[in-house]
Design an enzyme around this catalytic site. Structure first.
Site, PDB file in Angstrom:
ATOM      1  N   SER A   1       5.007   3.843  -3.308  1.00 24.22           N
ATOM      2  CA  SER A   1       4.639   2.780  -2.384  1.00 24.22           C
ATOM      3  C   SER A   1       5.012   3.154  -0.941  1.00 24.22           C
ATOM      4  O   SER A   1       4.631   4.212  -0.474  1.00 24.22           O
ATOM      5  CB  SER A   1       5.299   1.483  -2.855  1.00 24.22           C
ATOM      6  OG  SER A   1       4.583   0.400  -2.366  1.00 24.22           O
TER       7      SER A   1
ATOM      8  N   HIS B   1       1.329  -1.995  -9.837  1.00 20.42           N
ATOM      9  CA  HIS B   1       2.052  -1.239  -8.812  1.00 20.42           C
ATOM     10  C   HIS B   1       3.467  -0.916  -9.318  1.00 20.42           C
ATOM     11  O   HIS B   1       4.342  -1.789  -9.334  1.00 20.42           O
ATOM     12  CB  HIS B   1       2.105  -2.145  -7.580  1.00 20.42           C
ATOM     13  CG  HIS B   1       2.611  -1.505  -6.354  1.00 20.42           C
ATOM     14  ND1 HIS B   1       1.924  -0.523  -5.689  1.00 20.42           N
ATOM     15  CD2 HIS B   1       3.742  -1.725  -5.631  1.00 20.42           C
ATOM     16  CE1 HIS B   1       2.610  -0.164  -4.614  1.00 20.42           C
ATOM     17  NE2 HIS B   1       3.717  -0.870  -4.561  1.00 20.42           N
TER      18      HIS B   1
HETATM   19  C1  GTR Z   1       3.786  -3.918   0.227  1.00 22.09           C
HETATM   20  C2  GTR Z   1       3.064  -3.205   1.318  1.00 22.09           C
HETATM   21  C3  GTR Z   1       2.531  -1.906   0.791  1.00 22.09           C
HETATM   22  C4  GTR Z   1       3.553  -1.150  -0.013  1.00 22.09           C
HETATM   23  C5  GTR Z   1       4.499  -2.038  -0.796  1.00 22.09           C
HETATM   24  C6  GTR Z   1       5.805  -1.386  -1.240  1.00 22.09           C
HETATM   25  O1  GTR Z   1       4.224  -5.178   0.597  1.00 22.09           O
HETATM   26  O2  GTR Z   1       2.040  -4.038   1.769  1.00 22.09           O
HETATM   27  O3  GTR Z   1       2.033  -1.150   1.879  1.00 22.09           O
HETATM   28  O4  GTR Z   1       4.253  -0.278   0.787  1.00 22.09           O
HETATM   29  O5  GTR Z   1       4.879  -3.148  -0.107  1.00 22.09           O
HETATM   30  O6  GTR Z   1       6.361  -0.519  -0.574  1.00 22.09           O
HETATM   31  O7  GTR Z   1       6.316  -1.831  -2.260  1.00 22.09           O
END
Ligand code: GTR
Length: 404
Positions: free
Chosen positions: A238, A379
């Site tokens: 991420s 995610h």
């Molecule tokens: C989210 C963000 C993403 C990603 C994510 C993370 O809120 O919008 O770009 O980086 O966090 O790092 O878990």
């Protein structure tokens, strides 16, 4: 938010093989100059310039346990002082016990503190600032025993060790807390010129600072007799996947790079405006990128680079990009298309690039010098993701260097 292909606006990607002045790169001999140009564009417009390190980071505390994790690992913890004025960064290393020589190593930042990576009671409880959220909250940004091991599902420590690799990890907040209100704790503060309170618009944002911290860890790893620093794989998930890509772009000592669900400002193409957009990321996280990146809010096509060009900065070193099918915020297809658009550079440099022209189905990894998969699910980083990263590393890191 754009979440289906029909809504993706038409766009043209800048050609990584055509220079700013319109000259075509025709062979590997032309690439270093074009690469330098692309790197400078990313520094100026996206991540910001980093200062040179203020001398080697000094190790101020070091501890080695020869038989950690029931004898599976050597655990080493090293506290590095990033400048004379701090901050301190704790590097946690697990190395396979009984290795016959220096081992290849995965290096990645973690979100919650080193103690969240494994339930091992020997991991130092962080003394500094930690992220408050996470699976087990850490109120007041102080590390808690309750959070020990809480992120272990994301770190396949035993599998990594059993396959002959080491793992190095660092709490990203040791380098800079992920909160603009905590800028006072950031390593960036130590480099702000007199008369300025913040970095200038073309100077480093937090992602560049985190990447810079990874390079300081690499400085240390070059001195560690248990680690083969010619076989370092940088990995991140991420926002830390964005960081791993920038670390690999700026520091060729990373022999291999892995981006797990890095999305906007990472592997995904910005011009698709799918899922998270430049405007959205700059609004939610104003500290991540340099000030200049805000110029491209709602104007992605005006930016002289797109993220496929970031991927070319790792060429010809092996690079793996991974998406997750339900993680539309990170634009899985945009991550694949970005990798595909980096492929011509990998081929120009004599590698086999990406062995796919269409996005592979879920759970079917493709691996050449470029690797890609889209995993079923959300995610996250899973043991299945790690299995593929280890297979990819076996192809590229075990073949060269010293015996393990
Ligand atoms: C989210 C963000 C993403 C990603 C994510 C993370 O809120 O919008 O770009 O980086 O966090 O790092 O878990």
């Amino acid at each position: 938010m754009i979440d289906n292909e029909a809504q993706v606006p038409p766009y043209t990607l800048p050609d990584p093989l055509v220079s700013e002045s319109g000259q075509r790169v025709t062979g590997p001999q032309d690439w270093p100059a074009r690469r330098g140009e692309i790197l400078r564009l990313f520094e100026e417009h996206v991540y910001g310039r980093c200062p040179a390190p203020a001398g080697g980071a000094a190790a101020v505390r070091c501890e080695t346990a020869a038989a950690a994790l029931n004898g599976l690992a050597v655990r080493r913890q090293v506290r590095l002082r990033l400048t004379d004025d701090g901050p301190d960064m704790d590097v946690l290393l697990y190395l396979p016990a009984g290795a016959e020589g220096p081992v290849p190593l995965f290096l990645g930042l973690n979100f919650g503190g080193n103690h969240t990576v494994h339930a091992d009671p020997g991991i130092w409880l962080p003394e500094g600032y930690v992220r408050a959220g996470g699976r087990v909250p850490q109120p007041g940004n102080r590390a808690t025993e309750a959070a020990r091991g809480s992120a272990s599902a994301r770190w396949a420590v035993e599998a990594i060790l059993q396959r002959g690799y080491g793992l190095g990890t660092i709490n990203y907040c040791d380098i800079e807390p992920d909160d603009p209100a905590e800028f006072g704790r950031s390593v960036r503060l130590r480099f702000v010129p007199a008369g300025q309170s913040r970095p200038a618009d073309d100077q480093w944002g937090a992602i560049a600072a985190w990447a810079w911290g990874l390079s300081r860890a690499a400085d240390y790893l070059e001195t560690d007799e248990l680690v083969d620093a010619s076989r370092l794989a940088v990995i991140g998930h991420s926002r830390l996947g964005k960081t791993a890509l920038w670390a690999s772009a700026t520091d060729p000592r990373f022999a291999l790079a892995i981006s797990n669900n890095s999305g906007c400002g990472g592997a995904a193409l910005s011009r698709r405006c799918f899922g998270e957009t430049v405007e959205r990321i700059n609004t939610s996280f104003p500290h991540w990128f340099c000030g200049n990146f805000k110029r491209y809010n709602g104007r992605e096509s005006d930016c002289p680079v797109d993220q496929h060009m970031l991927l070319t900065l790792t060429a010809p070193r092996p690079l793996y990009v991974a998406s997750a099918s339900e993680d539309l915020w990170a634009d899985p297809r945009g991550e694949f298309l970005s990798l595909l658009a980096a492929d011509p550079v990998y081929r120009l440099l004599g590698t086999d690039g990406l062995p796919a022209t269409d996005m592979p189905p879920c759970d079917h990894p493709v691996m050449g010098t470029l690797g890609y998969h889209v995993r079923t699910g959300g995610h996250d980083v899973t043991p299945w993701d790690w299995r593929n990263y280890l297979d990819f590393a076996d192809r590229h890191l075990q073949r060269t260097g010293k015996a393990v």
